[in-house]
Each structure stands twice: as C-alpha cells, then as structure tokens.
Design a protein around this motif. Sequence first.
Motif, mmCIF file in Angstrom:
data_model
loop_
_atom_site.group_PDB
_atom_site.id
_atom_site.type_symbol
_atom_site.label_atom_id
_atom_site.label_comp_id
_atom_site.label_asym_id
_atom_site.label_seq_id
_atom_site.Cartn_x
_atom_site.Cartn_y
_atom_site.Cartn_z
ATOM 1 N N GLY A 135 0.772 -1.236 0.000
ATOM 2 C CA GLY A 135 0.000 0.000 0.000
ATOM 3 C C GLY A 135 0.805 1.289 0.000
ATOM 4 O O GLY A 135 0.252 2.367 0.168
ATOM 5 N N LEU A 136 2.140 1.197 -0.198
ATOM 6 C CA LEU A 136 2.934 2.417 -0.258
ATOM 7 C C LEU A 136 2.674 3.155 -1.578
ATOM 8 O O LEU A 136 2.526 2.522 -2.615
ATOM 9 N N SER A 137 2.641 4.474 -1.517
ATOM 10 C CA SER A 137 2.477 5.273 -2.727
ATOM 11 C C SER A 137 3.809 5.288 -3.484
ATOM 12 O O SER A 137 4.826 4.839 -2.961
ATOM 13 N N GLY A 138 3.794 5.819 -4.686
ATOM 14 C CA GLY A 138 5.011 5.882 -5.488
ATOM 15 C C GLY A 138 6.126 6.631 -4.778
ATOM 16 O O GLY A 138 7.274 6.186 -4.742
ATOM 17 N N PHE A 139 5.775 7.766 -4.179
ATOM 18 C CA PHE A 139 6.781 8.582 -3.503
ATOM 19 C C PHE A 139 7.317 7.880 -2.256
ATOM 20 O O PHE A 139 8.520 7.865 -2.002
ATOM 21 N N GLN A 140 6.384 7.263 -1.484
ATOM 22 C CA GLN A 140 6.811 6.533 -0.277
ATOM 23 C C GLN A 140 7.744 5.388 -0.647
ATOM 24 O O GLN A 140 8.731 5.119 0.050
ATOM 25 N N THR A 141 7.433 4.705 -1.754
ATOM 26 C CA THR A 141 8.271 3.598 -2.213
ATOM 27 C C THR A 141 9.674 4.091 -2.533
ATOM 28 O O THR A 141 10.670 3.487 -2.131
ATOM 29 N N LEU A 142 9.739 5.225 -3.232
ATOM 30 C CA LEU A 142 11.035 5.778 -3.613
ATOM 31 C C LEU A 142 11.838 6.157 -2.369
ATOM 32 O O LEU A 142 13.012 5.807 -2.229
ATOM 33 N N ARG A 143 11.186 6.841 -1.453
ATOM 34 C CA ARG A 143 11.892 7.399 -0.295
ATOM 35 C C ARG A 143 12.289 6.322 0.710
ATOM 36 O O ARG A 143 13.370 6.355 1.274
ATOM 37 N N ARG A 144 11.408 5.357 0.948
ATOM 38 C CA ARG A 144 11.648 4.422 2.053
ATOM 39 C C ARG A 144 12.289 3.101 1.621
ATOM 40 O O ARG A 144 12.931 2.438 2.418
ATOM 41 N N ILE A 145 12.084 2.719 0.361
ATOM 42 C CA ILE A 145 12.582 1.406 -0.071
ATOM 43 C C ILE A 145 13.674 1.539 -1.134
ATOM 44 O O ILE A 145 14.759 0.974 -0.996
ATOM 45 N N VAL A 146 13.399 2.295 -2.199
ATOM 46 C CA VAL A 146 14.318 2.304 -3.339
ATOM 47 C C VAL A 146 15.568 3.148 -3.063
ATOM 48 O O VAL A 146 16.693 2.667 -3.224
ATOM 49 N N LEU A 147 15.375 4.397 -2.620
ATOM 50 C CA LEU A 147 16.539 5.272 -2.428
ATOM 51 C C LEU A 147 17.531 4.750 -1.382
ATOM 52 O O LEU A 147 18.743 4.795 -1.625
ATOM 53 N N PRO A 148 17.063 4.249 -0.231
ATOM 54 C CA PRO A 148 18.054 3.726 0.727
ATOM 55 C C PRO A 148 18.912 2.611 0.137
ATOM 56 O O PRO A 148 20.108 2.527 0.417
#
Lengths: 226, 250
Positions: A135-148
């Motif tokens: 249920g993460l939004s696109g931005f949340q996915t980028l910030r919390r999962i992909v970028l780290p």
Amino acid sequence: MGKLFDVALVFEYMPVILSRFPVTLLIVSTSIIGGTLLGFLIALVRLYRVPVLNPAVVSYISFIRGTPVIIQMFLVYYGFPLLLLQVGININRWDKLYFVLISYMLNNAAFMAEIIRSAIASVPAGQTEAAHSVGLSGFQTLRRIVLPQAFFTAFPAFGTRVVNTLESTSLAFTLGILDMLGQAQAIGVRTYHLLEGYVVVALVFIAASMLLEKGFAWMERRLIPN
Amino acid sequence: MIQVKGVRKSFGKNEVLKGVDLNVKKGEVVVILGPSGSGKTTLLRCVNFLEIADDGDLTIGDLSVRFKHATKKEILRVRRRTAMVFQNYNLFNNKNAIENVMEGLVTARKVPAADAYATAKKELDKVGLSDKYDAYPSQLSGGQQQRVAIARAVSLNPEVILFDEPTSALDPELVGEVLAVMRAVAREGITMIVVTHEMSFAHDIADHVVFMDAGVIVEEGTPKEIFTNPREARTKQFLDRILLKYDYSI
C-alpha cells in the motif's frame, strides 16, 4: 641561477601553495553538492521519462561526457555572459571563480545523474512491487525502499567521482584562478623555479586524494550493512 | 465478495488473459492451477494492479473499479485491501524482519509505531520466527524469508491475500514449512487466492480449484471434482503430467 631542483625550496613553497588549498576545496565541495542535487533531478527525469525534458537531459549528459572539462569551462566563461546579455543580464563583472564553480557543478551534475540513475535502476523491480503491494504510494516507495538501497550502490562510485573532481580542479588555473597550481605558476614565473612548485602541488593532491579514498572506504564499511 | 469480470491483458501481440471471470467468497481458499504461460500469475498481478489490465472490472467488497480507467487513488485503495506473497519473497532488503512487517502498517496505514510493532511481533511469532525479529533478509533462508513475507501480508488484515507461486523458488526441504504456515493462514478464515503447483495443498486446503490454460479458465470446481473427475481433456492431461501418472508399460 642556482640548482635546477632545490629541495629546500619545496619546503619554502609548501605553506604558500597550501594556503590556496581552500580554493580547491571550495570548487570540489560546491560542485559535488550542487552537482548531486541537480544530478538527482536529472536522474528522476530520465527514470520517469519525463516528456520533452528526457531527450534534453540525454543530450546534455552525452555532451558533458563527450567534451573535456576545460572546453566546458571555456564555454561557460566566454559563452554564458554572451547568452545572458541577449536577455539583458550583464554578468561580465562577475568574479571568474563563479564561472569555474558553475562549470564544475554542471559537469558533475551529468556524472552524478548517471551514477544515481544506474543505482536506482539496479534496485530489483520486486522491491517496488512489494512496496506497492503493502500500500505504499510511489513517492513513499522511492523514499523508504528504493533510495536507501540505491544509496549503497551509488556510494563507491560517488567517492570515485569526488576524487576525480579534486584532480580536475587543477584546470581552473587556465582561467587565471589563483588555486594551488596558479600559485605554483606565479612563483615559477617570479623565481624560475617551476618544478619545485609542481612537486608541492603533486604532493598535496596525492595526500588529499589518499585521505579522501581512505575516508570513503571507512564510511563504506560503517554505513553499508552486511 | 471478490469478483473479477472479463479481464483481458496483452503483452504486445501476445494475449495472456482472454476474458477471465473469477468469483471468490469471503473466507474461501481458491487455488489456480495451470501450465506455465497460462496467465495465472498475470491474473493475480492484475488484481492488485501490478499489471494494468486492458479491460474488465474488479469488485472487492463495496469497492468497484474498471481496470482500464482506475485512478491512482482507486489503485491505492485496492492495494490497501489486498496483500501479496511473491515467488521471490521480495522482502525489503534494507529492513529487518520486524521492519518488513511494520512498513505497510506504519507508512501506508498510519498505524502508530508501537501498535504496529506489537502486531508485527505477534505475526512473526505465528509463523515461528520469534527469534528472528532483527534478522535482515540476507541472513534468512528462503523458507524463513517467505514466512516473513506471509506475516507481512497477514498483518495488513487484507480482504484477500494473493499468493504467487509462494514455494516455487524454495529448496525442496523448505517447502513444507511454508505450506504449513499457509495452511494455518487458511484455517484462520482469511480469503486466499493461490497460484501454485503444490497439488497436495490444492487438494487438502482449497475450497475451490480453477484450472487455466492459454488465457482462459478451462474448468473449475471443488478439489474433489477437479482431481478425481476432471471433465475437460486439457485438465486431465495437465494433472496426469503434474501428478506423474505416466504409463511406462511397453
């Protein structure tokens, strides 16, 4: 005329040349920070294939990668004022250093964009899919999962880039910037002892880049889990 | 309860789903069988919009959307009513087991961290990983990772959990532990749609078995009907091959 190479002069010139080291640091730090921020935006344009902007940044990156830094610097120094004059802005009186900072920042933006883009692209698609599935939004996915995760991939290349930038700043003296190389040149013209100055500059660059490399290796060990 | 109607999906010229209808009642375990390339996985992925279907409708409870015209908001709403367990686990590599379970609760559902932590602990305990809260995915076996993934899905309390070949990537000796957890989930009365090649699971646990081939549902019924008395030749052929009912007599 004295000796061709006088070791005593190396020690004599050292403090004078070293006093110009902050100029080098300024070019490196502003161009890395500015270049990373701008590069991040460019990377996003490329990853999300933003219409109109995407082909523009693709040509920008290939231009920067395909031309020597020194040419880019001359184009900025001689070209920018002309360009801005067309729209009524006069920057002819700007300090030369600003043009150097802008050139190196634009140069680093292209390289950082590629480092960041490839690091983000290397995060497996499954990570994004899993984030979406909980249920993460696109931005949340980028910030919390992909970028780290991308950060760890990008870090070694980022370190290499910083060291590369450090070395390439020596070209700034061609615009008459009084950095370490400019200072060595100035001393040489006055005393006919060019070589001693160059040796000092080489020693400072070796020490600085070794310090940076060790620093990045240490951070890599500390930051990256497992 | 969950209704998929007329879903179509093509990848280029290859039509993978050719108008599939699927009805799943609350608390039901539906197992989808079929040869590879039959569209099972694509069907699951369409249900939570990991693929955008070309046509068809989806109803989950009181929420109805058209696949083609779903807005970002609707997609997010569907995803918050579903959860998925992937073939390759897809645990968040930058987070440990408990953070993996908490992520959806805290970030997507805005559950207070303390409550999410308690829920995550409870769910990890249920899948037998009470000693692995702090372990990162790279420190866990495939079976353990998949159990964390199931805990992550269950903790969201979704209206349906989609299982996409959850045991296919596992070493044979690890399949059992994951199937045992899935049986426990089924016993809790959670609605499940499971794509699998584990015939024993389909036979013992499923309320309803669907056989797909070449993008259509060929046959569906109770496990008993499908396994002991398949009506369609294609179903029979597939089951014989999977259950190794070869006749080697010369």
